[in-house]
Write a protein that holds these residues in place. Structure first.
Motif, PDB file in Angstrom:
ATOM      1  N   PHE A 120       0.826  -1.204   0.000  1.00 40.93           N
ATOM      2  CA  PHE A 120       0.000   0.000   0.000  1.00 40.93           C
ATOM      3  C   PHE A 120       0.863   1.258   0.000  1.00 40.93           C
ATOM      4  CE2 PHE A 120      -3.646   2.509   0.334  1.00 40.93           C
ATOM      5  CZ  PHE A 120      -3.459   3.480   1.298  1.00 40.93           C
ATOM      6  N   SER A 121       1.910   1.253   0.812  1.00 38.23           N
ATOM      7  CA  SER A 121       2.803   2.417   0.848  1.00 38.23           C
ATOM      8  C   SER A 121       3.384   2.691  -0.531  1.00 38.23           C
ATOM      9  CB  SER A 121       3.959   2.193   1.825  1.00 38.23           C
ATOM     10  OG  SER A 121       3.499   2.187   3.145  1.00 38.23           O
TER      11      SER A 121
ATOM     12  N   GLU B  93       2.256   1.619  -3.471  1.00 44.81           N
ATOM     13  CA  GLU B  93       1.173   2.007  -4.380  1.00 44.81           C
ATOM     14  C   GLU B  93       0.869   3.497  -4.276  1.00 44.81           C
ATOM     15  OE1 GLU B  93      -2.883  -0.364  -5.312  1.00 44.81           O
ATOM     16  OE2 GLU B  93      -2.159  -0.511  -3.256  1.00 44.81           O
ATOM     17  N   LEU B  94       0.671   3.906  -3.022  1.00 46.99           N
ATOM     18  CA  LEU B  94       0.318   5.300  -2.778  1.00 46.99           C
ATOM     19  C   LEU B  94       1.424   6.234  -3.261  1.00 46.99           C
ATOM     20  CD1 LEU B  94      -1.604   7.377  -1.588  1.00 46.99           C
ATOM     21  CD2 LEU B  94      -0.632   6.912   0.671  1.00 46.99           C
TER      22      LEU B  94
ATOM     23  N   ARG C  37      -9.448   5.232   1.173  1.00 45.69           N
ATOM     24  CA  ARG C  37      -8.447   4.966   0.127  1.00 45.69           C
ATOM     25  C   ARG C  37      -8.482   6.046  -0.948  1.00 45.69           C
ATOM     26  NH1 ARG C  37      -5.683  -0.052  -1.055  1.00 45.69           N
ATOM     27  NH2 ARG C  37      -5.682   0.446  -3.264  1.00 45.69           N
ATOM     28  N   PHE C  38      -9.690   6.363  -1.403  1.00 43.28           N
ATOM     29  CA  PHE C  38      -9.849   7.392  -2.421  1.00 43.28           C
ATOM     30  C   PHE C  38      -9.282   8.721  -1.922  1.00 43.28           C
ATOM     31  CE2 PHE C  38     -11.682   9.177  -6.141  1.00 43.28           C
ATOM     32  CZ  PHE C  38     -12.171  10.429  -5.813  1.00 43.28           C
TER      33      PHE C  38
ATOM     34  N   ALA D  42      -7.061   9.173   0.355  1.00 50.13           N
ATOM     35  CA  ALA D  42      -5.592   9.127   0.448  1.00 50.13           C
ATOM     36  C   ALA D  42      -4.957   9.370  -0.910  1.00 50.13           C
ATOM     37  CB  ALA D  42      -5.149   7.779   1.001  1.00 50.13           C
ATOM     38  N   PHE D  43      -5.408   8.650  -1.933  1.00 50.31           N
ATOM     39  CA  PHE D  43      -4.783   8.779  -3.252  1.00 50.31           C
ATOM     40  C   PHE D  43      -4.948  10.188  -3.801  1.00 50.31           C
ATOM     41  CE2 PHE D  43      -2.966   4.813  -4.172  1.00 50.31           C
ATOM     42  CZ  PHE D  43      -3.764   3.802  -3.666  1.00 50.31           C
TER      43      PHE D  43
ATOM     44  N   THR E 232       3.811   8.699   3.608  1.00 53.30           N
ATOM     45  CA  THR E 232       2.651   7.821   3.479  1.00 53.30           C
ATOM     46  C   THR E 232       2.267   7.218   4.825  1.00 53.30           C
ATOM     47  OG1 THR E 232       4.049   5.943   2.877  1.00 53.30           O
ATOM     48  CG2 THR E 232       3.088   7.209   1.076  1.00 53.30           C
TER      49      THR E 232
ATOM     50  N   VAL F  78      -1.155   7.998   6.680  1.00 53.31           N
ATOM     51  CA  VAL F  78      -2.512   7.503   6.394  1.00 53.31           C
ATOM     52  C   VAL F  78      -3.175   6.875   7.613  1.00 53.31           C
ATOM     53  CG1 VAL F  78      -2.149   7.159   3.930  1.00 53.31           C
ATOM     54  CG2 VAL F  78      -1.630   5.299   5.525  1.00 53.31           C
TER      55      VAL F  78
ATOM     56  N   LEU G 219      -6.119   3.868   7.690  1.00 50.11           N
ATOM     57  CA  LEU G 219      -5.580   2.964   6.681  1.00 50.11           C
ATOM     58  C   LEU G 219      -4.282   2.369   7.204  1.00 50.11           C
ATOM     59  CD1 LEU G 219      -6.114   5.122   3.477  1.00 50.11           C
ATOM     60  CD2 LEU G 219      -7.269   2.976   4.003  1.00 50.11           C
TER      61      LEU G 219
ATOM     62  N   ASP H  74      -0.610   1.339   6.361  1.00 48.07           N
ATOM     63  CA  ASP H  74       0.542   1.310   5.468  1.00 48.07           C
ATOM     64  C   ASP H  74       1.607   0.415   6.113  1.00 48.07           C
ATOM     65  OD1 ASP H  74       3.000   3.626   6.308  1.00 48.07           O
ATOM     66  OD2 ASP H  74       1.241   3.194   7.553  1.00 48.07           O
TER      67      ASP H  74
END
Lengths: 244, 263
Positions: A21-22, A24-25, A97-98, A100-101, A169, A172, A177, A179
């Motif tokens: 996740f980290s 990805e973000l 998630r949304f 965060a991105f 990150t 989050v 979330l 990470d």
């Protein structure tokens, strides 16, 4: 005091999920942030009326507020605002998630915009004139001539910014979330093995960030900028004991 | 009313051109007409406005008043849009302005592909042809940073020629070069002139002017002081300022004096 490394090993799948996740973000925020940031930097560099001022305001704003605040604001306030716009008046929840991105991308774009803008100003004026004299359109000029040079020149600073982004990150957690750091912290607290987990996390962060620095160094060298080095120099650079 | 005969073949008409930077007036009313195939050399002291003048032609500088008209040689119509003018007018700069992140041949291919819509294979052929013409073909795969100044400037000339312009502008093309490579670039320009390219050249190289120019123009203080064929300009200048200028140039550049004596 014993170091129970086995506990870390058995938690690896969960840790990897967090790490994924980290990463990805970071990637989404870097790519999205660079695209948006470059676009904004060009608008400002060209001095497009109204748009340039809007960009300036946006960049100043984003660089004045801590990321953690921006995350909170986006997560709690934007749904309310959107709710006012809809007929029912109910707030529209945006998933964490949304949030965060989107938030990371918007936040980082302000920083990337300033880096690229500095690069645009640093490029020799003759490059712009040479391109114009050949009849290149403004977009071709930026795309084929100017921005490639800016990216090559600013690659080390962009990597620095991305390393900071990767470390950020961890924030989050305010959106509940998980990470990489969050995953490690949860297991560490559950199993009471704080030292083992936090040490591992630190080493992993160190490895990833050093790889990033090494990448930017390789990229710089590929552009024909030779720096005198042997293996010792490279190792020194990785550990911050020599100039990159 | 334009005399139909005299405007035949004219591809550049400048009338009453004025430009100033703030309170400082740089061009004070320039009139210039250039026919197809003519070679014009513009000289003058620093700050006289000669660079500003040619940079106005392709829009790198704006101007306060006056008109500049560039005519398309293919259909005789006036070119109205800046992008069309820049397509037909090529420019070579004092500082070369090659794109350092592209190889020599990529530098030459970029504009034909992006501006004239030429296919890559054809652009490559064209680039190789012109690089050969300026005698840097063996450097095609190299990057500008690996070339000498003289080679870079010749690449810059080839790059401009790849767009197949009708007019070539030269803004002090040899001023940033070591003396020993000046000649190789001038020789390239002479070759270009001999093939009938319309050229407007700002330069201090008087030997070149003598050999190649149809008209030599002295600009001083933003105005055209003297405009004449090279023989008259160098041997029997009409104006005192021209004589003074020539005296200064030849005193400072004995090799130019030798060049003039030999031609």
């Amino acid at each position: 005091m014993s170091f129970d490394f086995a506990a870390v090993v058995s938690a690896t799948p969960y840790l990897l999920q967090g790490l994924l996740f980290s990463v990805e973000l970071t990637l989404v925020a870097m790519i999205g942030g660079m695209l948006l940031g470059t676009f904004m930097a060009i608008i400002r560099h060209m001095g497009v009326p109204v748009a340039a001022e809007a960009v300036r305001a946006y960049v100043t704003l984003m660089r004045s507020i801590p990321l953690i605040l921006v995350l909170f604001w986006f997560f709690f306030l934007v749904p309310l605002l959107l709710g006012h716009l809809t007929p029912t008046g109910h707030s529209i929840p945006l998933g964490p998630r949304f949030t965060a991105f989107i938030t990371f991308t918007l936040f980082e774009s302000a920083y990337y915009a300033e880096i690229v803008r500095a690069g645009l100003k640093a490029i020799d004026k003759g490059q712009y004139e040479g391109a114009k004299a050949l009849g290149l359109s403004t977009s071709s000029m930026y795309w084929s001539v100017v921005v490639p040079q800016v990216l090559r020149a600013t690659a080390p600073i962009i990597v620095s910014q991305t390393i900071i982004l990767f470390q950020d990150t961890a924030l989050v957690y305010v959106l509940s979330l998980t990470d990489f750091l969050g995953a490690a912290a949860k297991i560490a607290q559950r199993d009471s093995k704080l030292v083992e987990f936090y040490s591992t996390v630190a080493v992993v962060y160190l490895l990833i960030c050093s790889m990033g620095s090494e990448l930017s160094e390789r990229f710089r060298k590929k552009q024909g900028q030779r720096s005198s080095n042997g293996r010792l120099e490279r190792a020194k650079r990785m550990f911050g004991l020599a100039r990159p | 009313m334009d005399d139909a005969f005299s405007t035949q073949n004219e591809i550049l008409q400048i009338e009453g051109l004025e430009q100033s930077y703030g309170a400082i007036s740089v061009l004070k009313g320039i009139d210039l007409r250039v026919k197809k195939g003519e070679r014009i050399v513009i000289c003058g002291p620093s700050g006289s406005g000669k660079s500003t003048l040619i940079r106005c032609i392709n829009g790198l500088e704006t101007f306060k008043s006056g008109t500049i008209h560039v005519t398309d040689v293919h259909n005789g119509e006036r070119l109205r849009r800046l992008k069309d003018i820049r397509r037909e007018v090529g420019m070579v700069f004092q500082s070369f302005n090659l794109f350092p992140h592209l190889s020599v041949i990529e530098n030459c291919m970029l504009a034909p592909v992006k501006v004239r819509g030429v296919k890559k294979t054809e652009a490559r052929e064209r680039a190789l042809y012109f690089l050969n013409k300026v005698r840097v073909l063996d450097q095609a795969k190299k990057y500008p940073g690996q070339l000498s100044g003289g080679q870079q400037q010749r690449v810059a000339i080839a790059r401009a020629l790849c767009m197949q312009p009708s007019i070539m502008l030269f803004d002090e093309p040899t001023s940033a070069l070591d003396p020993e490579v000046v000649q190789e670039v001038l020789a390239t320009m002479v070759g270009l002139a001999k093939e009938g390219m319309t050229m407007i050249c700002v330069t201090h190289e008087m030997g070149f002017a003598r050999e190649v120019a149809d008209r030599v123009i002295l600009i001083d203080g933003g105005k055209i002081v003297e405009e004449a064929g090279p023989a008259q300009f160098f041997d029997t200048p009409r104006h005192e300022r021209t004589r003074a200028f020539l005296g200064r140039v030849l005193r400072g550049h004995p090799e130019t004096a030798r060049g003039l004596a030999h031609s």
